[in-house]
Design a protein around this motif. Structure first.
Motif, mmCIF file in Angstrom:
data_model
loop_
_atom_site.group_PDB
_atom_site.id
_atom_site.type_symbol
_atom_site.label_atom_id
_atom_site.label_comp_id
_atom_site.label_asym_id
_atom_site.label_seq_id
_atom_site.Cartn_x
_atom_site.Cartn_y
_atom_site.Cartn_z
ATOM 1 N N THR A 706 -0.560 5.329 -6.417
ATOM 2 C CA THR A 706 0.742 5.164 -7.179
ATOM 3 C C THR A 706 0.928 3.451 -7.463
ATOM 4 O O THR A 706 1.642 3.438 -8.564
ATOM 5 C CB THR A 706 1.946 5.729 -6.110
ATOM 6 O OG1 THR A 706 1.432 6.969 -5.525
ATOM 7 C CG2 THR A 706 3.310 5.686 -6.938
ATOM 8 N N ARG A 707 0.784 2.828 -6.467
ATOM 9 C CA ARG A 707 1.202 1.320 -6.704
ATOM 10 C C ARG A 707 0.151 1.133 -8.021
ATOM 11 O O ARG A 707 0.674 0.264 -9.014
ATOM 12 C CB ARG A 707 0.672 0.471 -5.477
ATOM 13 C CG ARG A 707 1.765 0.330 -4.583
ATOM 14 C CD ARG A 707 1.504 -0.623 -3.359
ATOM 15 N NE ARG A 707 0.410 -0.461 -2.560
ATOM 16 C CZ ARG A 707 0.388 0.447 -1.654
ATOM 17 N NH1 ARG A 707 1.192 0.854 -1.003
ATOM 18 N NH2 ARG A 707 -0.938 0.464 -0.927
ATOM 19 N N ASN A 710 1.698 2.452 -10.991
ATOM 20 C CA ASN A 710 2.972 1.728 -11.438
ATOM 21 C C ASN A 710 2.919 0.461 -12.051
ATOM 22 O O ASN A 710 3.554 -0.002 -12.871
ATOM 23 C CB ASN A 710 4.203 1.767 -10.272
ATOM 24 C CG ASN A 710 4.509 3.081 -10.055
ATOM 25 O OD1 ASN A 710 4.338 4.122 -10.793
ATOM 26 N ND2 ASN A 710 5.138 3.395 -8.857
#
Ligand SMILES: Nc1ncnc2c1ncn2[C@@H]1O[C@H](COP(=O)(O)OP(=O)(O)OP(=O)(O)O)[C@@H](O)[C@H]1O
Length: 824
Positions: A706-707, A710
């Motif tokens: 997810t990091r 994003n």
């Protein structure tokens, strides 16, 4: 009541079939398919779908009305009244399509060329009608050019191929391409002309194979996709993917990886019902063998549910046709569909001495009188046991239809088949019997020249077999027959399979000759040309050991452990040390893709043979480097480095013990295993901790992904990008370590876990490939490669979550899916 049904074939032709009160869809399929030369065994791949308009249409699977095989034709106007135009009951219209795809189209080509050609025409038709204009112009042009060249050769026209009106061909085949403003017309014609030139002398078979291979990628004709929701209700929408290879699988969308839900052979009952009166939604329930929880799936309409049930049932029936036996219709008729050219009248054969007995019956020496020349020849006759299971009959039939296609000086040839019960397989006689026994009997005088001659002959037969895309899967001295003191031949094709070059075949059941097998065949039941190479090495070892069995005194359970720890069979006294080193270091490489191809080995064996023939001493014999370019054998699935990450020593031991069980258990055993195993009884707390660790590490992977997602955009500095990717891979590494601490409890779970591990291994491989390209990427490709990395990481996160669910507690399937979907 009688009526007339019209069945449309691919290409637009149709057949009229008269039906009465009792005529079923199954019967119509049989009559029409047999009428166009399709064998009874291949008929199982076909289905009928209803034509609802004035002319046949080739709609997507979701919209098609597939007809249940047991449905009577007279029932159709009533059942499908809302889909049929008024007055249509005078003549029911249907289309014959191959819906239940075979495991391997190449095998289909060998076993039923008419069905193979039909499939090809169907796929091409679908491509031109629905897909061609949406996809790469190159593919459309190439497929069109192949079609034009094929038709030209078929009709043997007087004109030159170069005189063909290219413009008209393009107009007819892919008119939409012409309207694409981004494509230059002159360029298009030039490219088309180049393809025509390229394929002008391509044979029909080659052309079909090439076009099928191209289209498999584009049309994906081996799968069907359904929009559905897992469980009851519409809370977990997914795409279900169904096919002979995928089984029943699901994915979140087309860009995500697919995870297997169940293997089709575990389905023992399919039922569906509408959920509420006011809604079209229909719930399908799949009951599974071994007491596993049923799987529930919601589909948007009843027709869709029927279509899915029809597909699952049909593919399963086709697979059990190969695995479990011939269909009941075939069992009743005591003659099996076999090409006339290999049928032999039984009265032309006189059985003589009994040679030996095999799994399927006895083998006799016999005299066969050729009806055309009146000549008598001595042959071997395999007599199928009269009480043989249909599965055995089917295996013999399969063996015969494979053997019929092989013509090679070192492959035992099939002379013919007496098909009525008891079935007789008439084959070339090998007067000196099995190679293993022969070696033992003659060991006192057999010189190295003869031993290497045998090795070269077997290798030669494998070069041939692999060139026809077959893997033998059971290469061992016991399956080689001696025709003369200077000639051996490969026999026993009961386990052979047709494979695509890069393909890996996963055997689902059956006993395995563990001591001859490559590690990936033992561990993952994967067979490929590379695993044949490993077995060939063991067979060479048997030859130079003069018929001693490999790994004598070592249990099956320990063999694989020794191999994975680096041990190999010892050098036989008679084997030249350099040749043995070649076996040890190259042919018995753990990683399949590091093994040489059989052609490369053939080069080496011939070289060694030349030196032995010139009386070189064993220690003077030199083994050169493999000369051919490496690798038609790329066994992607078995990239072992990543897989071995999961396989701790304990797990290997457990696996090996199970291998022992495979050998002892009979075929078709139930999958469910004893949950009271030592693993299951291990400390519950320990298990709980391991589960927690795994859960945390999977969360770690998902968070890192997810990091990455994003933070990424086209302007992200590459150092930052690499930092986030490294973060993902280090969490992944940690997750893999924790995953290796947990073992699946049942065979079904193990299969699923293995699949997911393979998917993860593939993702990792893909990722490392893309990362290495990224190092040298130019501006235009740079960001697209980085996006690929982000996409692969997303897939990895999904697969890690799946792995976690498969390895941990066993909540109801529904909970698993909702957890999975929430996580993603
Ligand atoms: N063409 C042949 N010529 C001479 N002997 C043969 C021939 N085919 C088979 N045999 C012998 O007959 C016996 C039985 O062979 P068969 O192939 O039926 O069984 P198998 O190889 O023992 O095992 P399986 O039943 O698993 O194939 C073996 O000893 C084999 O060597």
């Amino acid at each position: 009541m009688e009526g007339l049904a019209r069945v449309f074939l691919v290409g637009g032709n149709s057949k009229a079939v008269r039906f009465d009160e009792q005529t079923t869809v199954e019967r119509v399929i049989q009559v029409v398919a047999r009428g166009i030369g399709i064998s009874q065994v291949a008929v199982a791949h076909f289905a009928l779908r209803l034509v609802t308009g004035p002319s046949p249409q080739t709609a997507g699977s979701g919209d098609s009305l597939w007809l249940h095989p047991l449905l009577r034709i007279v029932q159709m106007p009533h059942i499908y009244s809302k889909h049929l135009p008024i007055g249509v009951s005078d003549e029911i219209k249907m289309e014959l399509r191959m819906r239940f795809m075979p495991q391997s189209v190449y095998e289909l080509q060998v076993t039923d060329s008419n069905a193979f050609i039909y499939l090809h025409e169907q796929v091409v038709e679908e491509f031109f009608n629905h897909v061609a204009w949406r996809f790469s112009v190159d593919v459309a042009l190439e497929v069109s050019a192949l079609k034009v060249c094929r038709e030209f050769a078929e009709h043997k026209r007087e004109a030159e191929l170069s005189d063909v009106d290219l413009e008209a061909c393009i107009q007819t085949l892919i008119p939409n391409v012409l309207h694409n403003p981004s494509i230059k017309h002159s360029q298009l014609k030039k490219q088309f002309a180049a393809f025509i030139k390229k394929f002008s002398s391509t044979s029909q078979n080659e052309s079909i194979i090439r076009s099928l291979a191209l289209l498999l990628d584009v049309v994906k004709f081996d799968i069907e996709v359904f929009k559905a929701s897992l469980g009851t209700g519409w809370s977990n929408p997914v795409e279900l993917v169904v096919g002979p290879h995928t089984g029943l699988a699901y994915r979140l969308n087309e860009r995500c990886d697919t995870s297997r839900l169940i293997e089709l052979r575990t389905i023992c009952d399919i039922s569906y019902r509408k959920m509420e009166k006011s809604s079209e939604k229909t719930l399908i329930q799949l009951k599974l063998s071994g007491g596993a929880q049923p799987v529930m799936i919601t589909l948007s309409t009843e027709e869709m549910a029927h279509s899915l049930a029809h597909l699952l049932d049909g593919i399963e029936r086709c697979q059990s046709l190969v695995i479990n036996g011939i269909p009941s219709s075939l069992q009743k008729a005591n003659s099996v569909q076999v090409d006339n050219d290999i049928r032999i009248r039984r009265e032309l054969i006189t059985l003589k001495d009994l040679i030996g007995g095999g799994q399927f019956g006895n083998v006799y020496k016999a005299i066969y009188q050729n009806p055309e020349t009146d000549e008598k020849m001595t042959v071997a006759v395999k007599v199928c046991k009269t009480d043989a299971e249909p599965a055995d009959t089917q295996l013999i039939l399969q063996e015969s239809s494979l053997m019929r296609n092989f013509r090679h000086a070192h492959i035992i040839s099939l002379i013919g088949v007496c098909v009525d019960s008891p079935m007789w397989l008439v084959i070339e006689l090998a007067p000196f019997g099995e190679l293993r026994e022969y070696l033992q009997q003659e060991k006192d005088w057999l010189p190295n020249k003869t031993l290497i001659l045998f090795c070269s002959q077997i290798c030669d037969s494998l070069v041939y077999l692999h060139s026809t895309r077959f893997v033998h899967r059971d290469i061992a001295a016991r399956n080689i027959l001696v025709c003369s003191p200077q000639c051996v031949k490969l026999a026993d094709f009961g386990l052979s399979r047709a494979l695509d070059y890069d393909a890996v075949y996963t055997a689902s059941r059956g006993k395995l000759p563990i001591k001859w097998l490559a590690p990936e065949s033992v561990n993952y039941r994967q067979f490929s040309m590379a695993s044949d190479v490993w077995m060939y090495g063991v067979c060479v070892w048997e030859i130079f050991s003069l018929g001693i069995k490999p790994w004598i005194g070592v249990s099956n359970a320990d063999v694989i452990m020794h191999i994975e720890q680096g041990a190999r069979l010892q050098c036989p006294d008679k084997c030249p040390p350099s040749f043995y080193n070649f076996l040890r270091n190259r042919i018995w490489a753990i990683e399949p893709h590091k093994r040489p191809t059989i052609d490369q080995i053939f080069g080496i064996v011939c070289d060694v043979k030349r030196q032995i023939d010139r009386n070189f001493e064993n220690d003077q014999i030199f083994v050169g480097k493999c000369v051919n370019p490496a690798g038609v054998i790329v066994a992607e699935m078995s990239s072992l480095p990543s897989l071995t990450l999961y396989r701790t020593m304990e797990e290997q031991k457990r696996q090996a013990e199970e291998n022992e069980k495979w050998l002892e258990n009979s075929e078709g055993e139930e999958e469910e295993e004893d949950l009271q195993s030592s693993e299951a009884s291990s400390s519950v707390e320990g298990l709980y901790d391991k589960t927690k660790e795994l859960r945390k590490s999977v969360d770690g992977v998902c968070d890192a992904v997810t990091r990455l997602q994003n933070s990424f955009n086209n302007l992200t500095h590459n150092d930052d990008f690499l930092h986030f990717v490294k973060d993902v891979t280090s969490h992944l590494r940690e997750m893999l370590t924790f995953a290796s601490n947990l073992s699946p409890k049942t065979a079904t779970q193990r299969t699923e876990v293995d699949m997911t591990k393979t998917l993860i291994a593939n993702d990792m491989k893909q990722m490392s490939r893309v990362m290495s390209k990224l190092q040298t990427a130019k501006d235009e490709s740079f960001n697209s490669l980085r996006r690929d990395v982000v996409r692969i990481c997303g897939e990895l996160a999904v697969n890690c979550t799946t792995l976690h669910l498969q390895l941990t507690a066993n909540p109801s399937l529904e909970n698993q899916f909702s957890a999975l979907l929430t996580n993603c």
